[in-house]
Design a protein around this motif. Structure first.
Motif, PDB file in Angstrom:
ATOM      1  N   LYS A   1       0.859  -1.184   0.000  1.00 17.43           N
ATOM      2  CA  LYS A   1       0.000   0.000   0.000  1.00 17.43           C
ATOM      3  C   LYS A   1       0.890   1.227   0.000  1.00 17.43           C
ATOM      4  O   LYS A   1       1.438   1.616   1.019  1.00 17.43           O
ATOM      5  CB  LYS A   1      -0.927   0.004   1.210  1.00 17.43           C
ATOM      6  N   LYS A   2       1.031   1.850  -1.144  1.00 19.70           N
ATOM      7  CA  LYS A   2       1.963   2.957  -1.282  1.00 19.70           C
ATOM      8  C   LYS A   2       1.346   4.251  -0.768  1.00 19.70           C
ATOM      9  O   LYS A   2       0.162   4.516  -0.945  1.00 19.70           O
ATOM     10  CB  LYS A   2       2.376   3.119  -2.743  1.00 19.70           C
TER      11      LYS A   2
ATOM     12  N   ASP B   1      14.860  -0.504  -3.911  1.00 20.94           N
ATOM     13  CA  ASP B   1      14.644  -1.005  -5.272  1.00 20.94           C
ATOM     14  C   ASP B   1      13.781  -0.054  -6.089  1.00 20.94           C
ATOM     15  O   ASP B   1      12.879  -0.489  -6.805  1.00 20.94           O
ATOM     16  CB  ASP B   1      14.031  -2.405  -5.249  1.00 20.94           C
ATOM     17  N   GLY B   2      14.068   1.253  -5.973  1.00 18.70           N
ATOM     18  CA  GLY B   2      13.320   2.217  -6.758  1.00 18.70           C
ATOM     19  C   GLY B   2      11.836   2.237  -6.470  1.00 18.70           C
ATOM     20  O   GLY B   2      11.031   2.535  -7.339  1.00 18.70           O
ATOM     21  N   SER B   3      11.452   1.895  -5.255  1.00 18.23           N
ATOM     22  CA  SER B   3      10.052   1.876  -4.791  1.00 18.23           C
ATOM     23  C   SER B   3       9.225   0.762  -5.416  1.00 18.23           C
ATOM     24  O   SER B   3       7.993   0.800  -5.365  1.00 18.23           O
ATOM     25  CB  SER B   3       9.359   3.225  -5.048  1.00 18.23           C
ATOM     26  N   ARG B   4       9.867  -0.236  -5.975  1.00 19.35           N
ATOM     27  CA  ARG B   4       9.111  -1.352  -6.547  1.00 19.35           C
ATOM     28  C   ARG B   4       8.456  -2.181  -5.446  1.00 19.35           C
ATOM     29  O   ARG B   4       7.238  -2.355  -5.423  1.00 19.35           O
ATOM     30  CB  ARG B   4      10.044  -2.244  -7.381  1.00 19.35           C
ATOM     31  N   ASN B   5       9.268  -2.726  -4.557  1.00 17.92           N
ATOM     32  CA  ASN B   5       8.753  -3.601  -3.507  1.00 17.92           C
ATOM     33  C   ASN B   5       9.177  -3.166  -2.110  1.00 17.92           C
ATOM     34  O   ASN B   5       8.655  -3.683  -1.127  1.00 17.92           O
ATOM     35  CB  ASN B   5       9.218  -5.041  -3.739  1.00 17.92           C
ATOM     36  N   THR B   6      10.125  -2.252  -2.009  1.00 15.22           N
ATOM     37  CA  THR B   6      10.554  -1.755  -0.710  1.00 15.22           C
ATOM     38  C   THR B   6      10.377  -0.252  -0.672  1.00 15.22           C
ATOM     39  O   THR B   6      10.277   0.411  -1.707  1.00 15.22           O
ATOM     40  CB  THR B   6      12.032  -2.080  -0.433  1.00 15.22           C
ATOM     41  N   GLY B   7      10.367   0.290   0.526  1.00 11.48           N
ATOM     42  CA  GLY B   7      10.270   1.725   0.691  1.00 11.48           C
ATOM     43  C   GLY B   7       9.321   2.080   1.808  1.00 11.48           C
ATOM     44  O   GLY B   7       8.376   1.334   2.101  1.00 11.48           O
TER      45      GLY B   7
END
Length: 316
Positions: free
Chosen positions: A46-47, A157-163
């Motif tokens: 959930k971004k 990872d450029g907001s793909r799966n982490t962040g």
């Protein structure tokens, strides 16, 4: 504070397990929710609204904002970038930002001023990109108000799966005596100084904040949540970001004035410097810029360690 201490203990355990490679990130998050250490609203995948927009700032020259933003959102940015044109190593970055309020924003609009350190991992893929960001942010969709907040953000990872925005999930360890935490309201601040730097002994990335030259540790990002940033940073970014959905026009950036208005009307970054492995702060000589919508926003000339930025918005 009791919840923060419990969360810190859990984060410490997470890093041990991460190093041992014995746990899945989603399983860990589920355990944290069951123990009451994290709210279900912070579920992985959930971004935040900021995270949806920030890929534009991370990759301004490649215009990949659509990758995470989607067709219903537009992202505009003005950014100075150091280090990406030739091999270079940075141990950190520091800058002073004037803090502004943007009181008329709605959910679906954001306005931010950002200091960033990054290592793209030597590849062009988002999956290799490590970033740490800090600055001020107005985002009603993320904070439930129109006040100005101090924010932090990281991705491996450029907001793909982490962040993670602020402390909505693991990644940032709060210093014991910090008066501010990520997400704190700072609209009573005139300006704020930010310093992100690598501890050469531990490899962790520390964040200091304050006013003028009087900085205080807020906390650190453990090196174990990163891949390429376990080494030095290879790129620094300083600038502004706005985002808005198709229901609105673009919001103001910075003070809402173009750099051509001069100071004190226009927003500014001052004391923009890189930090070397010895901890010395040095003005940046090799720097380039990127602006994607000059009708509404612009960058002033970079003079020694100072530049103006921003604009009124109002674009569709």
């Amino acid at each position: 504070m009791a919840l923060l201490k419990r969360l810190s203990y859990f984060v410490a355990a997470f890093f041990v397990l991460l190093v041992q490679k014995k746990i899945n990130a989603r399983e860990l998050h589920g355990q944290a929710v069951k123990k009451g250490l994290l709210e279900p609203a912070t579920l992985l995948g959930k971004k935040s609204e900021f995270e949806r927009a920030v890929s534009a700032f991370m990759n301004p020259e490649f215009h990949v904002d659509e990758a995470l933003g989607g067709q219903d959102y537009t992202n505009n940015w003005v950014v100075y970038v150091a280090g990406a044109t030739e091999p270079v190593k940075f141990a950190g970055a520091t800058a002073k930002q004037v803090v502004y309020g943007v009181p008329n924003l709605k959910a679906g609009q954001i306005s931010a001023a950002i200091v960033s350190v990054a290592n793209r991992g030597g590849g062009g893929s988002l999956d290799t990109q490590n970033f740490i960001m800090a600055g001020w942010l107005v985002s009603p969709g993320d904070y439930g108000d129109t006040r100005t907040h101090f924010f932090t953000y990281w991705t491996a990872d450029g907001s793909r799966n982490t962040g993670c925005l602020d402390m909505r999930c693991w990644g940032f360890i709060l210093a014991n005596n910090s008066e501010l935490i990520p997400g704190s309201v700072i609209d009573n601040y005139y300006d704020i100084s930010i310093k992100i730097f690598k501890d050469q002994n531990t490899g962790d990335w520390w964040l200091h904040y304050g006013q003028g030259d009087n900085l205080t540790p807020m906390g650190y990002f453990s090196k174990w949540i990163f891949t390429s940033l376990q080494q030095d940073a290879t790129e620094l970014q300083f600038g502004g970001l706005v985002s808005f959905n198709s229901s609105y026009t673009s919001p103001p950036m910075g003070s809402g004035h173009f750099p051509s208005k001069g100071e004190p009307a226009a927003a500014s970054f001052k004391s923009v410097r890189f930090i070397d492995a010895n901890g010395l702060e040095t003005p940046i000589k090799d720097i380039r810029y990127n602006v994607n919508n000059v009708k509404c926003y612009d960058l002033g000339k970079f003079v020694f360690d100072h530049f103006l930025y921003g604009g009124p918005g109002g674009c569709k």
